[in-house]
Design an enzyme around this catalytic site. Structure first.
Site, PDB file in Angstrom:
ATOM      1  CG  HIS B  60      -1.886  -1.582   1.038  1.00  0.00           C
ATOM      2  ND1 HIS B  60      -3.021  -1.333   2.068  1.00  0.00           N
ATOM      3  CD2 HIS B  60      -1.812  -2.147   0.730  1.00  0.00           C
ATOM      4  CE1 HIS B  60      -3.737  -2.388   1.807  1.00  0.00           C
ATOM      5  NE2 HIS B  60      -2.949  -2.017   0.788  1.00  0.00           N
ATOM      6  CD  GLU B  62      -1.375   3.931   3.364  1.00  0.00           C
ATOM      7  OE1 GLU B  62      -1.004   3.326   3.044  1.00  0.00           O
ATOM      8  OE2 GLU B  62      -2.737   4.555   4.153  1.00  0.00           O
ATOM      9  CB  CYS B  91      -6.306  -0.441   5.229  1.00  0.00           C
ATOM     10  SG  CYS B  91      -4.484  -1.255   5.161  1.00  0.00           S
ATOM     11  CB  CYS B  94      -1.834   1.809   6.170  1.00  0.00           C
ATOM     12  SG  CYS B  94      -0.772   0.464   4.963  1.00  0.00           S
TER      13      CYS B  94
END
Lengths: 332, 182
Positions: B60, B62, B91, B94
């Site tokens: 992702h 991040e 999410c 993260c």
């Protein structure tokens, strides 16, 4: 509820119940009328026409027979108390043939029972319907599967032990494929080694599975390209090399033996020496794993803290097992 | 008041950069989520989703940005004074990672109804009993732009999914969004 346990080599494996199985009895109040059994269909017709419909308690049976009742009377649910108050109900009943029926408030189970134990217990309060969920299979492993689980768990345990002398946190994870009964990735915690606090063992294993899939796809593409080129060759180039290149061997090997799930870690088993943290547990959800086996529990872990293996809001769920070592002598 | 406006302008500028990262993801067929990390008013890290190209569902925006920052020599302790601007609510994975990095604050665009770890599914950001440190998270900055990008993306078929869904009948809905510059 008695937890399901199964012995598997050096470990006692216990399936972690999902939220529905752990649900305690929660009740909801309903208005009931006590009437003669013969008038049941009449009062139900009246209720469906003039009273608020039942909502969310479809598992609750509409009628309760009092076994000790000599007059053959029944309790019939009129409507839920949360929908209207008693005064409103009386107003609705006024002038009807039900005005004089004995109205009372009864408690019924708020949620449908998920396990047979819940069913047995909850139906004592008020009759409920029970459909045993298909998912609730009895825990059973074949001899081969037990050997595979035992192998993966010991490997994770052993890796953790080796790593406990280093600076890193003593956690190790192994990813296995239940179909081929192979280990497809393994890693220890690498947070200190890499200086990256997110390099937990589970994250490293997921990355390994991804890398091997990327390699496999690249080799596959290359070999398809080569095959296509050969098709186009004419005259002078038909002599194929007697020896195949390493890539070709590797790609063939990859095609034949690499049964690793092709979509992320779909269906793979994760064996962890410690319960994964929230980040790692969600990473396992994103990766669509099939089962998680962990040895040491962690209060701040994704299973203990949030039951993330069975969160209804998420789009993927997996079965989680806690595994306890029988012999504590060789653990640290 | 004037100070607030300046802060807001700065926030918008950072979120515009995050949106540019999301746009980059969209262009290469990745789920359009982008982010920037800001330390002492400067962008010190950028990331966007890389899950499809890497075949790794954990890449992702991040996590990609954090990896690059650490590789580039950004100091671990400086995360305590770093803010994250991300187009979509982090999410659960993260959100937990950001705690473990000791991030100071998170500003995001739209909520993440399926996986959100700051408000939507779980509140990982300010739970008092998890690993790492709690942080404040606030959504809504360029929310509609972030949603539009996701909707555009989900009009397409995801050829990477096990059973790609046919989406020929989908219609891009925009009437409920206010897309004029904020």
């Amino acid at each position: 509820m008695a937890a399901e346990r199964i012995e598997c080599g050096d470990y006692l494996i216990e399936r972690i119940p999902i939220t529905e199985e752990q649900q305690q009895l929660v009740t909801e109040d309903v208005y009931t009328a006590r009437i003669e059994a013969a008038r049941t269909s009449d009062i139900l017709r009246f209720a469906s026409k003039s009273l608020p419909k039942l909502n969310g308690i479809e598992h609750v049976k509409r009628v309760r027979r009092e076994s000790t009742d000599p007059d053959n009377e029944l309790l019939v649910i009129l409507c839920q108390c949360k929908m209207i108050d008693r005064e409103e109900l009386d107003t609705l009943l006024r002038g009807t043939e039900w005005e004089e029926s004995r109205i009372s408030v009864n408690r019924v189970p708020r949620y449908p029972p998920y396990t047979r134990d819940q069913f047995e217990q909850w139906k004592a309060l008020w009759p409920v319907a029970y459909r045993p969920p298909v998912k609730l299979k009895k825990l059973a492993f074949s001899t081969d599967e037990k050997a595979y689980i035992q192998m993966c768990l010991s490997e994770a345990d052993e890796l953790r032990r080796q790593n406990s002398n280093t600076d890193n946190r003593p956690v190790a994870v192994v990813i296995g494929n239940a179909n081929t009964r192979n280990i497809v990735a393994e890693s220890t915690d690498k947070t200190r080694k890499t200086g990256n606090p997110l390099r937990h063992a589970a994250m490293c294993c997921i990355a390994q599975v991804a890398e091997s899939e990327v390699t496999r796809l690249a080799l596959k593409e290359k070999s398809t390209l080569q095959k296509d080129n050969k098709g186009d060759l004419d005259g002078e180039n038909v002599h194929l090399p007697l020896k195949r290149t390493h890539e070709e061997c590797d790609s063939e090997k990859a095609e034949s033996s690499n049964d690793v799930a092709n979509y992320l870690c779909e269906g793979l088993d994760v064996f962890s020496s410690k319960e994964p943290c929230v980040m790692c547990t969600m990473a396992l959800v994103h990766s669509r794993i099939g089962r998680l086996f962990f040895i040491d529990e962690s209060e701040s872990g994704g299973i203990s803290h949030y039951s993330m293996h069975c969160l209804k809001a998420l789009n993927h769920h997996f079965t989680a097992f806690k595994c306890t070592r029988f012999s504590t002598s060789n653990s640290q | 008041m004037a100070e607030d406006q300046v802060t807001q302008q700065l926030q918008h500028r950072h979120m515009e950069e995050a949106l540019a990262m999301a746009e980059e993801a969209y262009q290469v067929g990745e789920v359009p989520v982008g982010c920037v990390f800001v330390f002492k008013g400067e962008v010190v890290g950028r990331g966007r989703n890389e899950t499809n190209i890497s075949k790794n569902g954990t890449r992702h925006a991040e996590l990609v940005a954090i990896d690059r920052m650490l590789q580039g020599g950004f100091k671990l302790e400086d995360f305590r004074k770093t803010q994250l601007y991300v187009t979509v609510e982090p999410c659960i994975m993260c959100a937990s990672a950001l705690r473990q990095m000791n991030i100071e604050r998170v500003i995001y665009g739209c909520a993440n109804d399926r996986f959100g770890g700051c408000e939507s599914v779980l509140r990982v950001c300010d739970s008092s009993t998890l690993d790492g440190s709690r942080y404040a998270a606030e959504g809504g900055c360029y929310r509609d732009q972030a949603i539009l990008m996701l909707r555009k993306f989900y009009m397409r078929e995801n050829s990477g999914a096990p059973q790609p869904k046919k989406k020929a009948n989908r219609v891009l809905k925009t009437q409920d969004l206010e897309l004029a510059k904020q």
